[in-house]
Scaffold this active site. Structure first.
Site, PDB file in Angstrom:
ATOM      1  N   GLU A  45     -42.490  31.912   5.028  1.00 31.70           N
ATOM      2  CA  GLU A  45     -42.143  32.928   5.705  1.00 31.70           C
ATOM      3  C   GLU A  45     -40.602  33.417   5.568  1.00 31.70           C
ATOM      4  OE1 GLU A  45     -42.446  36.663   8.940  1.00 31.70           O
ATOM      5  OE2 GLU A  45     -43.876  34.889   9.442  1.00 31.70           O
ATOM      6  N   ASP A  70     -35.895  30.114  10.074  1.00 30.02           N
ATOM      7  CA  ASP A  70     -35.496  31.313  10.481  1.00 30.02           C
ATOM      8  C   ASP A  70     -34.305  30.316  11.598  1.00 30.02           C
ATOM      9  OD1 ASP A  70     -33.835  33.314  12.641  1.00 30.02           O
ATOM     10  OD2 ASP A  70     -35.899  33.993  11.294  1.00 30.02           O
ATOM     11  N   ASP A 119     -33.467  41.281   8.545  1.00 30.57           N
ATOM     12  CA  ASP A 119     -31.973  42.238   8.286  1.00 30.57           C
ATOM     13  C   ASP A 119     -31.201  43.017   6.909  1.00 30.57           C
ATOM     14  OD1 ASP A 119     -28.986  43.236   9.217  1.00 30.57           O
ATOM     15  OD2 ASP A 119     -28.561  42.000  10.031  1.00 30.57           O
ATOM     16  N   ASP A 155     -38.452  48.455   6.629  1.00 32.12           N
ATOM     17  CA  ASP A 155     -39.188  50.012   6.691  1.00 32.12           C
ATOM     18  C   ASP A 155     -38.304  50.275   6.429  1.00 32.12           C
ATOM     19  OD1 ASP A 155     -37.651  48.260   8.606  1.00 32.12           O
ATOM     20  OD2 ASP A 155     -36.889  50.386   9.660  1.00 32.12           O
TER      21      ASP A 155
END
Length: 218
Positions: A45, A70, A119, A155
């Protein structure tokens, strides 16, 4: 950096399920054997944030290994701590800049990649930072197995459209796509996993986009 962030950065340095920066290079090509101690397929991920997707996927699929990637250690802390507290041993976290991913994974080492609510880098000047920019896609293609798949949940309608454009330009094979996931028939136990940000967007009735594709030609 605030005291809480400093505490979390210090704490993840003691976590067995977190690998930071150059230490990940030593595991290149050997993540399953050396980090997880098995031969299970590996799922990444990218931009995992607090690691909700990584941890929940690991619960659903104990027959696979999962690595959340990350750079922000204070976010990774949450997912890593949850995995340790709950004894989920098929979860790991790698703290690096995603731009360096080829330094940490070998060709054909990864079975599947998820990108969840990254982002969107909406400014034109930041296109190179978008995680589905062609330069990033080239890197993913190298580390993915030939039959490996990519998944994106976002989104941001503009970022989703941009991603579809890159997929089309490269003539890549799409398997699933929707601009309104929770009004579609695609939702299952995997896609219904919700991140912190996704719950926020759904609370204000924001549509969620999803696409699954591979690097095979359409």
């Amino acid at each position: 950096m605030g005291k809480d962030k400093l505490r979390k950065f210090a704490e993840i340095a003691t976590f067995d399920n977190v690998v930071e920066l150059d230490a990940g290079k030593e595991l290149k090509g050997q993540w399953a054997a050396k980090h997880f101690g098995n031969t299970k397929p590996i799922v990444l991920e990218l931009a995992c944030g607090k690691g909700e997707y990584t941890v929940n996927l690991a619960k659903l699929f104990p027959e696979k290994n999962f690595i959340g990637v990350d750079y922000k250690g204070n976010r990774i802390w949450r997912g890593a701590k949850t995995a340790l507290e709950e004894g989920i041993d098929n979860v790991g976290f790698l703290r690096i800049q995603i731009e360096t991913i080829l330094e940490h994974f070998e060709e054909n080492e990864i079975a599947e990649i998820w990108i969840t609510f990254p982002d969107p880098q909406p400014q034109d000047s930041r296109e190179k930072k978008r995680l589905t920019n062609p330069k990033f896609l080239e890197r993913y293609k190298l580390i993915l197995k030939e039959d490996g798949c990519m998944n994106l949940k976002t989104d941001n309608d503009g970022f989703y459209a941009y991603t579809l454009e890159q997929i089309a330009l490269l003539n890549l094979k799409k398997f699933k796509e929707t601009t309104d996931l929770y009004s579609s028939d695609l939702v299952d136990h995997v896609l219904s996993i919700k991140t912190y940000y996704e719950r926020k967007y759904l609370a204000v009735d924001k549509n969620i986009n999803y696409v699954k594709w591979s690097f095979q030609q359409a």
